[in-house]
Design an enzyme around this catalytic site. Structure first.
Site, short mmCIF file in Angstrom:
data_model
loop_
_atom_site.label_atom_id
_atom_site.label_comp_id
_atom_site.label_asym_id
_atom_site.label_seq_id
_atom_site.Cartn_x
_atom_site.Cartn_y
_atom_site.Cartn_z
N ASP A 230 0.89 -1.17 0.00
CA ASP A 230 0.00 0.00 0.00
C ASP A 230 0.92 1.22 0.00
OD1 ASP A 230 -1.56 2.20 0.68
OD2 ASP A 230 -2.81 1.10 2.11
N PHE A 462 -17.14 7.83 15.94
CA PHE A 462 -16.25 9.02 15.97
C PHE A 462 -16.59 10.04 14.89
CE2 PHE A 462 -13.56 8.01 12.33
CZ PHE A 462 -13.71 6.65 12.20
C1 LIG Z 1 -6.18 6.85 3.11
C2 LIG Z 1 -5.60 5.51 3.02
C3 LIG Z 1 -6.30 4.46 2.43
C4 LIG Z 1 -7.71 4.63 1.90
O1 LIG Z 1 -7.75 5.57 0.88
P1 LIG Z 1 -9.06 6.45 0.56
O2 LIG Z 1 -8.66 7.25 -0.63
O3 LIG Z 1 -9.35 7.29 1.79
O4 LIG Z 1 -10.18 5.51 0.28
C5 LIG Z 1 -5.67 3.22 2.36
N1 LIG Z 1 -4.43 3.04 2.86
C6 LIG Z 1 -3.74 4.03 3.44
C7 LIG Z 1 -2.37 3.77 3.97
C8 LIG Z 1 -4.28 5.30 3.54
O5 LIG Z 1 -3.59 6.28 4.13
#
Ligand SMILES: *Cc1c(COP(=O)(O)O)cnc(C)c1O
Length: 489
Positions: A230, A462
């Site tokens: 990710d 939240f």
């Molecule tokens: C924000 C985020 C997501 C999800 O992304 P969105 O665009 O908010 O759906 C997934 N992984 C990480 C590490 C993030 O920071």
């Protein structure tokens, strides 16, 4: 844009002071609202002591999140004007694909409307009931998508990860011994992939090292397990590798980033963070993986050459991804965060160290030891800080948790006030203001009391839950502010 020169991002003053200098200039501005403290008190009251329910018109600095709130470059705005409005085969998509190939080294690209949409496609494709997905740390949407597809997240971070005070350069590392044990316990057949989050959102943008990734890669390859990265917050992780991992001291950001991504089978990202736009994508060099996922994109997102995004966002994303290899851009948030954390730390405030890449994290239990966890110290600190400063942060503690089957709060491991640092949005004087008001609040911390729910949603409380103060402490805080600051805002 310069991809491989090592710009100095910290400039030494004649006085000897070292500060992070803004290596960009402001060309479009947005007016801010610094309301008097009495109005801030009223706004917090009206928002049910929940910073999510405050309005921009009542905010001075919005440090709630870095998601979709980053500043774009002139090059990005310019690119949006030449976007190609074609449903299929858009030239804008071709430019985004080229940028992903050049910067992240991946050939096959699936566009999606944001990060969690990528997680939907990946989880639906690869996870079956009973599977486990080991990872260095979870993100809320990641976990939700794995759960809903019948899988289970196994967090196998190191002992350093959750320590408030630490000098460890890579608190986001995955614990290899634990990974070995997980593979032995479940077997590769029940592990569709290992996920590494670069850097780790929920523990403050703490990075992992290239060596850790290499080791994870070696172990997953040995067992034939896929490795998913990710890379939503990858710019900062790469910056920390260059800063903190000696082998990469003189390497270019481009080369570090390419090696990093090449150690995975699949990457995905939220462009709300990396590239400072909106949208997201999945990318891989494996055609077999691409083919398994690709039919879900038209079903959930849109045709394969826009994936639910506007072509203007796609153009801005292509440019933003190329700008990710510019030292002066990816170093900006980490250097401001480091400046803020060092200032607060040396003044004795309880903060999470070392500084990460997403925001500054204040330890609310250390700040408010007299507020019991059942009265939500992190939420109380977020509310008190808004009243004291007009700055909006986010509660990351028990309010963000849930209740058990008996209706009791499940107390969070850590109670943090998160002050996110959107990329290239704030100036140093604004950061100094944040530090100053936090120090004032710390000096007056015994005035701050707890919170209790008055309206509590059953899920994700939240976001929309409403609370109230357990006593008249907010009014006392306002009175003390007036005594100390006179007519000042
Ligand atoms: C924000 C985020 C997501 C999800 O992304 P969105 O665009 O908010 O759906 C997934 N992984 C990480 C590490 C993030 O920071």
């Amino acid at each position: 844009m310069n991809d491989d020169s090592a710009f100095p991002t910290e400039v030494k003053f004649f006085s000897g002071e070292e500060i992070p200098l803004e290596l960009h200039k402001v060309r479009v501005v947005q007016k801010l609202h610094l309301r008097p403290v009495e109005e801030r008190h009223r706004a917090m009251e009206a928002a049910g002591y929940n910073t999510f329910l405050l309005h921009t018109r009542d905010l001075f600095l919005d440090m709630l999140t870095d998601s979709g709130t980053n500043a774009m470059s002139d090059q990005q705005i310019g690119a949006m004007m030449v976007a190609d409005d074609a449903y299929a085969g858009s030239a804008s998509f071709a430019r985004m694909q080229d940028a992903i190939r050049d910067v992240l080294g991946m050939k096959y690209v699936l566009p999606v409307h944001q990060g969690r949409a990528a997680e939907n496609v990946i989880s639906k494709t690869f996870i079956k009931a009973g599977d486990v997905v080991p990872m260095n740390y979870h993100f809320t949407t990641t976990k939700a998508h794995i759960d809903i597809n019948g899988g289970k997240v196994l967090e196998i971070y190191t002992d350093e990860a959750l320590k408030i005070k630490s000098a460890h350069p890579f608190k986001g590392n995955l614990d290899l011994k634990k990974l070995e044990a997980v593979i032995a316990e479940y077997g590769p057949a029940r592990i569709p992939y290992v996920r590494m989050e670069a850097s780790t959102n929920l523990i403050g943008g703490q990075p992992f090292s290239m060596q850790n990734l290499r080791d994870v890669r070696a172990m997953t390859r040995q067992h034939g397990i896929m490795l998913v990265l990710d890379v939503s917050l990858v710019g900062e992780n790469i910056w920390f590798i260059k800063q903190r991992e000696p082998e990469f001291k003189n390497a270019s950001i481009r080369d570090i980033l390419l090696e990093f991504c090449s150690l995975s089978d699949l990457i995905y990202f939220s462009s709300r963070k990396v590239s400072s736009t909106r949208g997201g994508a999945i990318a891989t060099n494996r055609q077999d993986l691409f083919n398994r996922m690709k039919d879900l994109v038209p079903l959930y997102e849109g045709f394969l050459t826009y994936g639910g995004m506007s072509v203007r966002e796609i153009e801005a994303m292509a440019v933003g991804l190329r700008e990710t290899i510019d030292d002066t851009i990816i170093s900006q948030s980490p250097s401001f965060i480091k400046y803020l954390i060092n200032d607060l730390d040396s003044s004795g405030l309880p903060v999470v160290t070392p500084a990460g890449g997403l925001g500054a994290h204040i330890d609310a239990r250390g700040f408010l030891p007299h507020v019991p966890q059942t009265e939500y110290p992190a939420g109380a600190l977020a509310a008190a800080f808004y009243i004291a400063s007009g700055v909006r942060g986010m509660e990351r503690g028990t309010i963000s948790s849930v209740r058990d089957e008996n209706g009791n709060d499940i107390l969070a491991d850590v109670e943090l006030l998160r002050l996110a640092m959107p990329r290239r949005v704030f100036t140093l004087s604004q950061v100094k203001y944040v530090a100053d008001r936090l120090k004032w609040l710390y000096a007056n911390r015994e005035l701050i009391g707890g919170l209790k729910f008055v309206d509590e949603p059953k899920v994700l409380r939240f976001f929309l839950g409403r609370l109230t103060a357990t006593s008249d402490w907010p009014a006392k805080l306002v009175a003390k502010f007036r005594r100390d600051f006179g007519e000042s805002l």
